[in-house]
Write an enzyme that holds these catalytic residues in place. Structure first.
Site, mmCIF file in Angstrom:
data_model
loop_
_atom_site.group_PDB
_atom_site.id
_atom_site.type_symbol
_atom_site.label_atom_id
_atom_site.label_comp_id
_atom_site.label_asym_id
_atom_site.label_seq_id
_atom_site.Cartn_x
_atom_site.Cartn_y
_atom_site.Cartn_z
ATOM 1 N N LYS A 29 0.832 -1.202 0.000
ATOM 2 C CA LYS A 29 0.000 0.000 0.000
ATOM 3 C C LYS A 29 0.876 1.266 0.000
ATOM 4 C CE LYS A 29 -3.865 1.931 2.673
ATOM 5 N NZ LYS A 29 -3.280 3.245 2.960
ATOM 6 N N GLY A 30 0.341 2.365 -0.494
ATOM 7 C CA GLY A 30 1.088 3.615 -0.507
ATOM 8 C C GLY A 30 1.387 4.117 0.899
ATOM 9 N N GLY A 33 6.398 2.601 3.345
ATOM 10 C CA GLY A 33 7.862 2.541 3.408
ATOM 11 C C GLY A 33 8.478 1.584 2.406
ATOM 12 N N LYS A 34 7.824 1.403 1.252
ATOM 13 C CA LYS A 34 8.339 0.479 0.228
ATOM 14 C C LYS A 34 9.717 0.909 -0.274
ATOM 15 C CE LYS A 34 4.896 0.972 -2.572
ATOM 16 N NZ LYS A 34 4.110 1.874 -1.730
ATOM 17 N N ASP A 58 7.458 3.441 -9.778
ATOM 18 C CA ASP A 58 6.424 4.314 -9.214
ATOM 19 C C ASP A 58 6.536 5.688 -9.874
ATOM 20 O OD1 ASP A 58 4.702 5.815 -7.700
ATOM 21 O OD2 ASP A 58 5.431 5.096 -5.766
ATOM 22 N N GLU A 228 -1.966 -1.903 10.455
ATOM 23 C CA GLU A 228 -3.267 -1.237 10.468
ATOM 24 C C GLU A 228 -4.219 -2.006 9.566
ATOM 25 O OE1 GLU A 228 -2.933 2.887 9.476
ATOM 26 O OE2 GLU A 228 -1.518 3.317 11.095
ATOM 27 N N ASN A 255 6.283 -2.651 8.856
ATOM 28 C CA ASN A 255 7.053 -1.441 9.141
ATOM 29 C C ASN A 255 6.321 -0.551 10.144
ATOM 30 O OD1 ASN A 255 9.223 0.301 8.847
ATOM 31 N ND2 ASN A 255 8.426 1.285 7.014
#
Length: 359
Positions: A29-30, A33-34, A58, A228, A255
């Protein structure tokens, strides 16, 4: 489920040990911390491989920010390394990348844009063509948020559909394309056969790479998330799609975890820790056969080569919160600080009382 310290701990050492790996995708997901994780992964791989390339697919490129160095669509050596390269590519067709006269550029782009998604597929194929001509031991993809990544994995079928549609148009309309090329003033060298030949060439390249993507000895996908609900949901969706595409995934990085350090006194942080623990438990229940690595939430950003190297230790050994009792000096300092806080609170209370008396 169990508390944090009772959960099985894992690292990404298994990826470093798998010396057959050629392609490593990092996605999720955006905002989880990718880019930081893929940058550190490439740094660690550079220690055990002869040459490593990290590619950002990206559109909102962050590799330059992570390494604090400007990167372009050409592989550039990362400062401080002799075997780590980085490049940022845009998933769009650029006219200057389409070889041929100006008339063909316009016709080719128009035909490409008539088929949804094929522009990104063609750009991806061009990038893979470029990468295949280079001799990198391992290639790390810092991918876009989940939706874009899933589209990227669908590119082989998108190209196949596009080519089939182009062929059917050719068969249906006969010499229409030939007439169009004559109108544009394009000779046979850059006519319909050249366009269709180019598409077929791209399809061959991407199908060849697609076979490698489906080989667990050559390719793996690292899912990055935060503890989350929405991130858990996106990770589950991503894992299911990867399974559908037959792409290996057995590593999850959680993360921004708030660990229960002794000095955490904030009610907000304690509430967040309880919430995070609920979702961490769910990750372990859903992915009990995965290597799950937990990374701590830091008070500062991780940018620059030195900061990335320093943070990389948490990828190789589980983070240990500072729950020790401390030395006599540390305890004395803490008592002194608490006394000062108590004194300040008493002074504030006295002011409030005097204010009430005056009223």
């Amino acid at each position: 489920m169990a508390d944090n310290h009772e959960l099985p701990e894992a690292t990404i050492q298994n990826i470093l040990d798998q010396d057959t790996l050629k392609w490593v995708f990092v996605g999720g997901k955006g905002g989880v911390g990718k880019t930081t994780c893929s940058s550190i992964l490439s740094i660690l791989l550079a220690r055990v491989r002869s040459s490593v390339l990290i590619i950002s697919t990206d559109p909102a490129h962050n590799l330059s920010d992570a390494f604090q160095q400007r990167f372009t669509k050409t592989p550039t050596l990362v400062n401080g390394f002799n075997n780590l390269y980085a490049m940022e590519v845009d998933p769009t067709v650029e006219n200057e990348d389409v070889n041929g006269p100006e008339g063909m550029d316009g016709l080719f782009s128009d035909l490409a844009n008539a088929i949804p998604g094929i522009d990104e597929a063609m750009s991806f194929a061009e990038m893979l063509k470029l990468v295949q001509t280079m001799d990198y031991s391992c290639i790390v993809f810092d991918t876009a948020p989940t939706g874009h990544t899933l589209r990227l994995l669908q590119f082989p079928s998108t190209l196949e559909k596009g080519l089939t549609k182009m062929m059917s148009l050719k068969n249906k309309f006969g010499g229409l394309l030939s007439q169009m090329t004559r109108i544009f003033g394009i000779d046979d060298e850059f006519g319909e056969d050249a366009i269709l030949g180019r598409l077929e060439g791209m399809k061959d390249v991407i199908e060849q790479v697609n076979k490698q993507f489906k080989d667990p000895d050559l390719t793996t996908f690292v899912c990055v998330c935060i503890p989350e609900f929405l991130s858990l949901y996106e990770t589950e969706r991503l894992v299911q799609e990867l399974t559908k595409f037959e792409i290996d995934t057995h590593n999850i990085i959680i993360n921004q975890v708030i660990f229960d350090d002794e000095d955490v006194e904030s009610k907000l942080l304690k509430a967040r820790m309880r919430m995070q623990q609920k979702y961490i438990d769910q990750f372990y229940m859903l992915y009990d056969d995965f290597n799950i690595t937990k990374l701590p939430l830091l008070p500062q950003e991780v940018t620059g080569v030195e900061a990335l190297k320093a943070f990389s230790r948490h990828f190789l050994s589980p983070y240990q919160p500072s729950c020790k009792r401390g030395t006599v000096e540390e305890l004395e300092q803490r008592i002194s600080m608490l006394k000062q806080q108590l004194s300040e609170a008493e002074a504030e209370l006295e002011k409030l009382r005097k204010g009430d008396n005056k009223a």
